[in-house]
Design an enzyme around this catalytic site. Structure first.
Site, PDB file in Angstrom:
ATOM      1  N   ASP A   1      63.020  55.122  53.181  1.00 16.65           N
ATOM      2  CA  ASP A   1      63.781  55.987  52.288  1.00 16.65           C
ATOM      3  C   ASP A   1      65.229  56.092  52.740  1.00 16.65           C
ATOM      4  OD1 ASP A   1      64.330  57.792  50.260  1.00 16.65           O
ATOM      5  OD2 ASP A   1      63.543  59.530  51.325  1.00 16.65           O
TER       6      ASP A   1
ATOM      7  N   GLU B   1      72.302  61.016  47.770  1.00 19.16           N
ATOM      8  CA  GLU B   1      71.098  61.286  46.972  1.00 19.16           C
ATOM      9  C   GLU B   1      70.298  62.441  47.530  1.00 19.16           C
ATOM     10  OE1 GLU B   1      66.830  60.956  45.807  1.00 19.16           O
ATOM     11  OE2 GLU B   1      67.703  60.752  47.803  1.00 19.16           O
ATOM     12  N   GLU B   2      70.286  62.567  48.856  1.00 17.44           N
ATOM     13  CA  GLU B   2      69.458  63.601  49.487  1.00 17.44           C
ATOM     14  C   GLU B   2      70.058  64.999  49.393  1.00 17.44           C
ATOM     15  OE1 GLU B   2      66.593  62.967  50.276  1.00 17.44           O
ATOM     16  OE2 GLU B   2      66.367  60.935  51.041  1.00 17.44           O
TER      17      GLU B   2
END
Length: 339
Positions: A95, A126-127
């Site tokens: 990930d 994104e996180e």
């Protein structure tokens, strides 16, 4: 290790071994942009915020019709790569740096075979807020399909749940805890609301299943010997319908002594699938809702979401190798369908 696996493992490890905890991606995007240029791609570094950039690679000046995409940021804490038998460990192994390595290998194969209608979009953030995806969505492009990479055990995503985060807040009146009858406990009010959550009838979808929730953060009070004047809880719903449907139920069920504030909304997504590929629904969210200008979305990648964000994050090397074939075939099938 199979010698055929060495190039993708080496690339994945090179990416993993550069710490890119969300917000601190500059070193790895600099390395990636240089590596892609050395591979012969035309590379654009799109400013996002401060020193953070998205990296976009194309085959020459051709605008791609099918684009691989994933994110290069990771959750904390960082830990470097290591090999144990047939498994690659490290922050980002599944990930999503292992995925990025596989996408680059698939892109190399397509380019080397003469296919120039493909490209790569690598985003930051994104996180934590999807800042990179939101910036990328403002770019003009001709992409018809976006093959987004997240750990799905190499299964095409049929749909993903949304995320809806709310903050429940209560206020009271502080007094000495020896005389609670003179005060008004915010914590007691909040507890009533959290108990009411358990009886909430939440939407169910035939593909995605049930809406779920987690009380992620609780805070309240000022001292053990003071009746608490404030209390808050952050509640995260994984939604299968528009967030407004959950909000309607909250408004109807929560006690009037507690206020409800929306914190974050990410909608559920129905995804593009192709015949001949295994599919499954997934409960996690992705950048896809923020990349709507990049074409019809597909979701697939090696590794399991169940080990992402853990201290033992990993991906099997054979699954990593298989994903290169999968990414290549997906792009070829999509391009053939358009032709």
């Amino acid at each position: 290790m199979d010698p055929l696996a060495a190039p993708i493992v080496d690339l994945a490890r090179a990416l993993i071994d550069i710490d890119s905890t969300s917000g601190g991606e500059a070193a790895v995007t600099t390395w990636l942009a240089r590596d892609l240029r050395e591979r012969g791609y035309q590379v654009t570094e799109q400013p996002v915020v401060d020193d953070r950039v998205n990296v976009i690679a194309t085959v020459g000046a051709t605008e791609p019709e099918t684009v691989y995409s994933t994110h290069i940021d990771c959750v904390p804490p960082y830990f470097p790569s290591r090999l144990e038998g047939d498994t690659l460990y490290g922050r980002g192994a599944c990930d999503a740096k292992g995925i990025l390595a596989a996408q680059i290998m698939a892109l190399d194969r397509l380019r080397d075979s003469g296919e120039n209608r493909v490209g790569l979009l690598v985003v930051v953030g994104e996180e934590n807020g999807s800042h990179g995806a939101r910036a990328a969505n403002r770019l003009s492009n001709r992409s018809r399909y976006l093959i987004n990479g997240e750990p799905t055990d190499n299964r095409l995503g049929a749909a993903t749940k949304g995320a809806y985060r709310v903050r429940l807040s209560a206020t009271g009146r502080a007094v000495h805890s020896a005389y609670p009858e003179l005060g008004d406990s915010a914590v007691e009010k909040l507890l009533d609301a959290l108990v009411a959550l358990r009886d909430l009838e939440l939407p169910v979808d035939p593909v995605l299943g049930a809406t779920t929730y987690t009380v992620g953060v609780l805070s309240g009070g000022v001292a053990p010997n003071v009746v608490p004047p404030v209390a808050e809880a952050d509640v995260n719903f994984r939604t299968v319908e528009p967030a407004a449907r959950v909000r309607e139920r909250l408004d109807a069920s929560m006690p009037g002594s507690v206020s409800i504030d929306d914190v974050m909304i990410v909608p559920p997504v129905r995804l593009t699938t192709l015949p001949g590929f295994e599919t499954a629904p997934f409960s996690f969210t992705t950048d896809i809702p923020f990349l709507t200008s990049w074409g019809k979305p597909l979701l697939v990648g090696p590794g399991s979401i169940h080990v992402a964000h853990t201290a033992e994050e990993h991906v099997r090397i054979d699954e990593l190798v298989e994903s290169v074939d999968l990414y290549e075939k997906l792009a070829r099938d999509l391009l053939a369908a358009e032709s």
